[in-house]
Scaffold this motif. Structure first.
Motif, mmCIF file in Angstrom:
data_model
loop_
_atom_site.group_PDB
_atom_site.id
_atom_site.type_symbol
_atom_site.label_atom_id
_atom_site.label_comp_id
_atom_site.label_asym_id
_atom_site.label_seq_id
_atom_site.Cartn_x
_atom_site.Cartn_y
_atom_site.Cartn_z
ATOM 1 N N PHE A 163 5.454 0.123 -10.617
ATOM 2 C CA PHE A 163 6.230 0.242 -9.383
ATOM 3 C C PHE A 163 6.410 -1.106 -8.693
ATOM 4 C CE2 PHE A 163 4.594 4.599 -9.906
ATOM 5 C CZ PHE A 163 5.793 5.276 -9.885
ATOM 6 N N ALA A 164 5.395 -1.950 -8.749
ATOM 7 C CA ALA A 164 5.507 -3.277 -8.134
ATOM 8 C C ALA A 164 6.621 -4.078 -8.777
ATOM 9 C CB ALA A 164 4.174 -4.020 -8.260
ATOM 10 N N LYS A 165 6.710 -4.031 -10.099
ATOM 11 C CA LYS A 165 7.759 -4.781 -10.812
ATOM 12 C C LYS A 165 9.137 -4.241 -10.477
ATOM 13 C CE LYS A 165 5.181 -6.650 -14.734
ATOM 14 N NZ LYS A 165 5.041 -6.654 -16.222
ATOM 15 N N MET A 166 9.279 -2.927 -10.407
ATOM 16 C CA MET A 166 10.572 -2.346 -10.055
ATOM 17 C C MET A 166 10.998 -2.747 -8.645
ATOM 18 S SD MET A 166 10.832 1.481 -11.708
ATOM 19 C CE MET A 166 9.209 2.073 -11.240
ATOM 20 N N ALA A 167 10.011 -2.923 -7.765
ATOM 21 C CA ALA A 167 10.306 -3.296 -6.378
ATOM 22 C C ALA A 167 10.395 -4.807 -6.187
ATOM 23 C CB ALA A 167 9.231 -2.728 -5.455
ATOM 24 N N GLY A 168 10.137 -5.572 -7.258
ATOM 25 C CA GLY A 168 10.165 -7.030 -7.157
ATOM 26 C C GLY A 168 8.978 -7.584 -6.399
ATOM 27 N N PRO A 179 4.610 -8.581 -6.331
ATOM 28 C CA PRO A 179 3.554 -9.034 -7.242
ATOM 29 C C PRO A 179 2.685 -7.870 -7.721
ATOM 30 C CG PRO A 179 3.606 -10.364 -5.225
ATOM 31 C CD PRO A 179 4.483 -9.183 -4.991
ATOM 32 N N ALA A 180 2.388 -7.859 -9.013
ATOM 33 C CA ALA A 180 1.556 -6.794 -9.574
ATOM 34 C C ALA A 180 0.121 -6.894 -9.064
ATOM 35 C CB ALA A 180 1.590 -6.847 -11.098
ATOM 36 N N ARG A 181 -0.354 -8.124 -8.837
ATOM 37 C CA ARG A 181 -1.713 -8.296 -8.322
ATOM 38 C C ARG A 181 -1.677 -8.299 -6.797
ATOM 39 N NH1 ARG A 181 -5.812 -9.233 -11.462
ATOM 40 N NH2 ARG A 181 -6.999 -10.510 -9.993
ATOM 41 N N SER A 182 -1.360 -7.129 -6.274
ATOM 42 C CA SER A 182 -1.366 -6.888 -4.826
ATOM 43 C C SER A 182 -2.259 -5.690 -4.570
ATOM 44 C CB SER A 182 0.042 -6.583 -4.308
ATOM 45 O OG SER A 182 0.931 -7.642 -4.559
ATOM 46 N N GLN A 183 -2.853 -5.667 -3.389
ATOM 47 C CA GLN A 183 -3.673 -4.508 -3.042
ATOM 48 C C GLN A 183 -2.803 -3.324 -2.622
ATOM 49 O OE1 GLN A 183 -7.598 -5.338 -1.021
ATOM 50 N NE2 GLN A 183 -6.538 -7.237 -0.513
ATOM 51 N N GLY A 184 -1.632 -3.633 -2.095
ATOM 52 C CA GLY A 184 -0.736 -2.565 -1.680
ATOM 53 C C GLY A 184 0.648 -3.102 -1.374
ATOM 54 N N ILE A 185 1.632 -2.222 -1.382
ATOM 55 C CA ILE A 185 3.006 -2.590 -1.035
ATOM 56 C C ILE A 185 3.643 -1.438 -0.262
ATOM 57 C CG2 ILE A 185 3.457 -4.218 -2.923
ATOM 58 C CD1 ILE A 185 4.701 -1.959 -4.519
ATOM 59 N N ASN A 186 4.555 -1.785 0.630
ATOM 60 C CA ASN A 186 5.361 -0.782 1.316
ATOM 61 C C ASN A 186 6.813 -1.067 0.950
ATOM 62 O OD1 ASN A 186 7.049 0.013 4.040
ATOM 63 N ND2 ASN A 186 5.397 1.451 3.606
ATOM 64 N N ILE A 187 7.432 -0.132 0.269
ATOM 65 C CA ILE A 187 8.788 -0.339 -0.243
ATOM 66 C C ILE A 187 9.789 0.192 0.771
ATOM 67 C CG2 ILE A 187 10.392 0.200 -2.096
ATOM 68 C CD1 ILE A 187 7.949 0.465 -3.930
ATOM 69 N N GLN A 188 10.591 -0.702 1.310
ATOM 70 C CA GLN A 188 11.583 -0.346 2.322
ATOM 71 C C GLN A 188 12.986 -0.528 1.750
ATOM 72 O OE1 GLN A 188 10.751 -2.678 5.830
ATOM 73 N NE2 GLN A 188 8.572 -2.225 5.764
ATOM 74 N N PRO A 189 13.958 0.286 2.193
ATOM 75 C CA PRO A 189 13.861 1.306 3.243
ATOM 76 C C PRO A 189 13.458 2.696 2.752
ATOM 77 C CG PRO A 189 16.133 1.040 2.596
ATOM 78 C CD PRO A 189 15.349 0.071 1.765
ATOM 79 N N LEU A 190 12.875 2.775 1.545
ATOM 80 C CA LEU A 190 12.363 4.072 1.096
ATOM 81 C C LEU A 190 11.149 4.492 1.903
ATOM 82 C CD1 LEU A 190 12.579 3.471 -2.776
ATOM 83 C CD2 LEU A 190 14.066 4.944 -1.407
ATOM 84 N N TYR A 191 10.391 3.503 2.389
ATOM 85 C CA TYR A 191 9.175 3.727 3.160
ATOM 86 C C TYR A 191 8.134 4.508 2.348
ATOM 87 C CZ TYR A 191 12.138 2.015 6.888
ATOM 88 O OH TYR A 191 12.990 1.245 7.639
ATOM 89 N N TYR A 192 7.873 3.992 1.163
ATOM 90 C CA TYR A 192 6.789 4.476 0.319
ATOM 91 C C TYR A 192 5.687 3.419 0.326
ATOM 92 C CZ TYR A 192 10.260 7.632 -1.900
ATOM 93 O OH TYR A 192 11.225 8.572 -2.149
#
Length: 255
Positions: A91-96, A98-111
């Motif tokens: 999911f990190a790669k699809m969102a552009g 970094p894979a070595r992240s503790q977390g991501i918030n994908i906007q404007p999907l807000y996941y």
């Protein structure tokens, strides 16, 4: 001319179909998570069983969010807990991101996606560096941090939020993600953390980690010492250079 326009239209629709297909799992990630649980304002998905520990984490997230100086809108937060690094990486790669992240918030999907294994790695390696920060490797902290990104975008508008200085956004998310634990820790001293900052004790961090830490220190200074509100923090034209200069003076006055 009509043929050219038609070809362009077909080409655009084909491109759109390819992009939607390529990012289908980012838009609709639910099929990758076998477990789902609705709890208060949270809709939680996980690739492992959602146990009592997860519920306790969500309760802690609620307590942390209640520290915010902005109103929390009535909404359901969607959280995807990835217990396997490969799933988070997908999911990190699809969102552009970094894979070595503790977390991501994908906007404007807000996941919000969390990377459980990497959170554990960070805790083992960095927890001693800076108390009450993302370096603690704490799932509740990371979820709260990412949800604050979401709340900032909802507060100011998604488009406008893209123009906000990154240090303000990350610093604000870090500050309030850990505000409750900092407030209840009688041993914590912002002054001592600033002393460590100027003595170079954080220089061994990677540029990315250093940026998070510096952003936290800058925003903690502006909120706790200069008493800036959300509106004052994000609406003024303060640069990181301005804050660095002001903080340096404050540090010298308080040694």
């Amino acid at each position: 001319m009509k043929k050219i326009a038609a070809l362009l239209c077909v080409g655009f629709l084909a491109y759109l179909a390819i992009e939607i297909g390529r990012n289908f799992y980012l838009i609709y990630p639910y099929t990758h998570f076998d477990y789902h649980h609705e709890y208060h304002r949270y809709s939680v998905y996980s690739d492992q069983n959602i146990d009592r520990k997860t519920i306790e984490i969500l309760d802690n997230v609620t307590q942390r969010l209640n520290e915010l100086d902005i109103d929390i809108p009535e909404r359901t937060f969607k959280i995807f807990i990835c217990n396997t690094p490969t799933l988070f990486t997908k999911f990190a790669k699809m969102a552009g991101k970094p894979a070595r992240s503790q977390g991501i918030n994908i906007q404007p999907l807000y996941y919000t996606f969390t990377n459980s294994k990497y959170i554990e790695e960070v805790r083992d390696e960095y927890h001693h560096i800076y108390p009450h920060s993302l370096f603690q490797g704490d799932q509740a902290h990371i979820i709260t941090h990412e949800l604050i990104h979401e709340l900032i975008a909802l507060k100011v508008g998604f488009i406008y939020s893209r123009s906000l200085p990154n240090w303000k956004v990350e610093g604000y998310a870090e500050y309030y993600a850990s505000h409750l634990s900092r407030k209840t820790d009688s041993t914590y001293s912002f002054k001592s953390q600033v002393m460590k900052y100027y003595s170079g004790q954080f220089n061994q961090l990677s540029p990315g980690h250093y940026h998070y830490l510096q952003s936290l220190i800058f925003v903690e200074y502006l909120i706790s010492e200069r008493e800036l509100t959300f509106q004052e923090l994000f609406n003024n034209e303060l640069t990181s250079e301005d804050v660095e200069e002001d903080l340096s003076k404050w540090h010298l006055d308080n040694i």
